[in-house]
Write an enzyme that holds these catalytic residues in place. Structure first.
Site, short mmCIF file in Angstrom:
data_model
loop_
_atom_site.label_atom_id
_atom_site.label_comp_id
_atom_site.label_asym_id
_atom_site.label_seq_id
_atom_site.Cartn_x
_atom_site.Cartn_y
_atom_site.Cartn_z
N HIS A 1 0.74 -0.91 -0.19
CA HIS A 1 -0.55 -0.10 0.40
C HIS A 1 0.78 1.66 -0.30
CE1 HIS A 1 -3.80 -2.23 0.39
NE2 HIS A 1 -3.50 -2.91 1.13
N ASP B 1 3.31 8.97 -0.93
CA ASP B 1 2.23 8.33 -0.25
C ASP B 1 1.86 7.41 -1.44
OD1 ASP B 1 -0.28 8.05 1.27
OD2 ASP B 1 -0.90 10.19 0.84
C1 GDG Z 1 -2.56 3.53 3.67
C2 GDG Z 1 -1.11 4.74 2.47
C3 GDG Z 1 -3.05 4.05 0.44
C4 GDG Z 1 -9.06 9.45 7.68
N1 GDG Z 1 -9.85 10.84 8.36
C5 GDG Z 1 -10.60 9.95 8.70
C6 GDG Z 1 -11.52 8.94 7.92
N2 GDG Z 1 -10.30 9.40 7.38
C7 GDG Z 1 -9.92 7.72 6.18
C8 GDG Z 1 -10.20 8.25 5.15
C9 GDG Z 1 -9.85 7.26 4.30
C10 GDG Z 1 -8.06 6.76 5.22
O1 GDG Z 1 -8.63 7.50 6.22
C11 GDG Z 1 -6.93 7.93 4.92
O2 GDG Z 1 -6.41 6.51 3.54
P1 GDG Z 1 -5.27 7.58 2.92
O3 GDG Z 1 -5.08 7.16 1.59
O4 GDG Z 1 -5.58 8.87 2.53
O5 GDG Z 1 -4.33 7.63 4.22
P2 GDG Z 1 -2.97 5.43 4.59
O6 GDG Z 1 -4.13 5.85 6.11
O7 GDG Z 1 -1.66 6.50 4.47
O8 GDG Z 1 -3.30 4.84 3.64
C12 GDG Z 1 -1.94 5.45 1.06
C13 GDG Z 1 -3.98 3.74 1.53
O9 GDG Z 1 -3.16 2.51 2.65
C14 GDG Z 1 -4.50 2.65 0.88
O10 GDG Z 1 -3.79 2.00 -0.14
O11 GDG Z 1 -3.46 5.29 -0.18
O12 GDG Z 1 -1.43 5.60 0.35
O13 GDG Z 1 -0.08 5.38 3.41
O14 GDG Z 1 -10.55 6.25 3.65
O15 GDG Z 1 -11.91 8.65 4.77
N3 GDG Z 1 -12.54 7.87 8.29
C15 GDG Z 1 -13.31 8.85 9.32
N4 GDG Z 1 -12.70 10.40 9.91
C16 GDG Z 1 -11.35 10.83 9.95
O16 GDG Z 1 -11.44 11.87 11.10
N5 GDG Z 1 -14.32 8.13 9.92
#
Ligand code: GDG
Length: 498
Positions: free
Chosen positions: A171, A384
């Site tokens: 990821h 990222d």
């Molecule tokens: C890893 C990789 C890759 C965030 N704040 C809240 C909340 N979220 C949810 C978002 C989103 C998720 O968390 C964050 O996903 P990201 O992709 O932005 O980042 P990572 O957690 O670092 O994920 C990344 C991912 O894996 C998938 O392969 O894209 O690059 O680092 O879904 O919606 N959800 C809620 N409240 C929040 O305050 N309910």
């Protein structure tokens, strides 16, 4: 007993639920957060199968097993917990995973702590995972291992004599050879990855880095094919390597964002911030997300473009994460210091507050309302794997009347480069200029750009991702996997607007 039908077994460091003891001693279950959970929960809910991972607590016992099984029954798929003690968690999770691999794979070599005992713990925990998986899976099952915590699982499964088909998805980014080679265990780790039948990356760039590392470390490596999935031949092994940009359940996001209670909350946010454009940043507390750089860029906008004062407000949501790991507390302090400085310098008492800072997790409703209310999303990670927040923002922008500012170093840029305003997050003035450009962008351009991105995310959604990954694992003919339309084929320089 062998089953006629191949079962999907998902393996990840954490189960998609958090288990904690309540004051009366009972286990409480809450949904997990983060990109991996957001992406995979809809998949298992739809297809069924088993999810194997750590429960998140070191106190195991029969009552925890009951709580895990009950959460699985409610979710519609089986859950199986991997027991880990506090020592394992410390050196494997906090240590090797998050003080070695996480910074290294995000190009932040100087933050790595290559403690040899971390590597020993990593090997031991991967072996524990493999034992639990081997007890669960037979040769007909398909084992899909996720992320950087578990790169050794296939090697351990093979050592245990398990012959199930295995695949791995990373990821986070895969670094270039210059960075990867500083890892003391680089050869063993690379060879472990080659024990999987399929290794998937977020972008072609990550895959190319991996192939270059394999070529340099192993010598006799050849690559066959063209398109989304290639075959890498290393000695007697033929391993499929693909790029599978992860996505979101677009239709569900769109539907939920259209709900009246979300619309009402979004309107309320606009009422609280009258006559100004709302800029939104949402990130886990992590140094890779570039939050301090973003705050500096926002301050630079206010400094250099005084006409935008009182016309823009930044809502920065920081979701607590890895709070026990050294450095994360300091990052929080730095962010709060910057927020205080900016607000102290520019606030209009009784009126405009430049930065609204939220440290905490938003409810799903609030998250969707923030996405809907924001006129500009400012998503500027230093690096990222993908960044799902960028895709969720677009999916929730039902009026298609807003702007996405996106880091060139997010995997999402390889898909959204024709709609987003791409920035280098290190270039403070460049980001500030882009905020100004987004503020002044006319409606027809905003709509055209957002429509283009939404169309692409709708077409290449989470179900496309899963389907493509699973087909790549079993397909005989890999020519059926062309690079999806609109994706950048190769290097970052193809989409950096130089
Ligand atoms: C890893 C990789 C890759 C965030 N704040 C809240 C909340 N979220 C949810 C978002 C989103 C998720 O968390 C964050 O996903 P990201 O992709 O932005 O980042 P990572 O957690 O670092 O994920 C990344 C991912 O894996 C998938 O392969 O894209 O690059 O680092 O879904 O919606 N959800 C809620 N409240 C929040 O305050 N309910």
């Amino acid at each position: 007993m062998t089953r006629a039908r191949e079962r999907l077994i998902v393996v990840s460091n954490r189960l998609p639920f958090v288990f904690s003891r309540s004051a009366d001693g009972r286990w409480e279950t809450a949904p997990g957060s983060g990109g991996l959970v957001s992406a995979l929960v809809p998949v298992l809910r739809n297809r069924g199968g088993t999810w194997i991972g750590w429960s998140g607590t070191a106190c195991e016992g029969p009552d925890l097993e009951d709580a895990v099984a009950a959460a699985g029954r409610d979710a519609g798929y089986e859950l199986k917990a991997v027991p880990l003690d506090a020592g394992d968690v410390d050196k494997f999770y906090h240590g090797f995973s998050n003080e070695v691999i996480w910074p290294l794979f995000h190009d932040l070599q100087s933050l790595c702590n290559f403690d040899p005992s971390y590597w020993q713990a990593y090997k031991k925990v991967n072996q524990t995972f493999a034992r639990v998986v081997a007890a669960e899976a037979d040769a007909h099952d398909f084992i899909w291992v996720h992320d950087y915590h578990l790169m050794n699982v296939a090697a351990e499964l093979r050592a245990l004599g398990n012959r199930s088909r295995t695949a791995f998805f990373l990821h986070i980014p895969f670094p270039s050879p210059d960075i990867f080679f500083s890892l003391p265990w680089r050869l063993t780790l690379l060879q472990a990855l080659l024990k999987y039948d399929l290794v998937g990356f977020q972008t072609n760039r990550d895959r190319r880095n991996f192939i270059q590392c394999a070529r340099t470390l192993l010598g006799e490596v050849s690559v066959q094919g063209k398109g989304q999935v290639l075959t890498l031949n290393a000695g007697a092994r033929a391993v499929r390597v693909g790029s599978f940009p992860i996505s979101i359940d677009y239709n569900t996001y769109m539907k939920q964002a259209s709900a009246p209670q979300v619309a009402a909350r979004a309107e309320e946010l606009h009422r609280l911030l009258p006559r100004r454009k709302v800029i939104l940043g949402i990130d886990r507390l992590d140094y890779t997300k570039g939050i301090p750089h973003r705050l500096l860029a926002f301050r630079n906008t206010l400094e250099r473009y005084p006409e935008l004062r009182e016309r823009i407000s930044l809502i920065q949501v920081v979701v607590p994460s890895r709070v026990d790991i050294p450095g994360y507390g300091e990052l929080k302090t730095r962010i709060e210091h910057l927020v205080g400085q900016i607000n102290g310098a520019y606030v209009r008492p009784g009126g405009w507050v430049p930065v609204w800072y939220v440290f905490g997790s938003l409810s799903r409703n609030d998250l969707l309302a923030y996405y809907r209310a924001a006129d500009i999303a400012l998503i500027t990670p230093l690096k990222d794997g993908m960044n799902l927040v960028a895709k969720e923002y677009c999916a929730c922008s039902i009026e298609e009347d807003c702007v996405l500012i996106l880091s060139e170093f997010a995997g999402a840029a390889s898909q959204l480069h024709r709609g987003a305003l791409l920035v280098n997050p290190h270039d403070i003035e460049g980001v500030a200029d882009t905020i100004r450009r987004a503020y002044h962008m006319d409606q027809s351009e905003r709509r055209a750009r957002m429509r283009r991105m939404r169309r692409s995310i709708r077409e290449y959604d989470i179900f496309w991702w899963v389907d493509g990954f699973l087909r790549a694992a079993i397909a005989k003919d890999l020519a059926a996997f062309p690079v999806p339309a609109g994706y950048v084929e190769d290097s970052v320089s193809d989409y950096i607007p130089i």
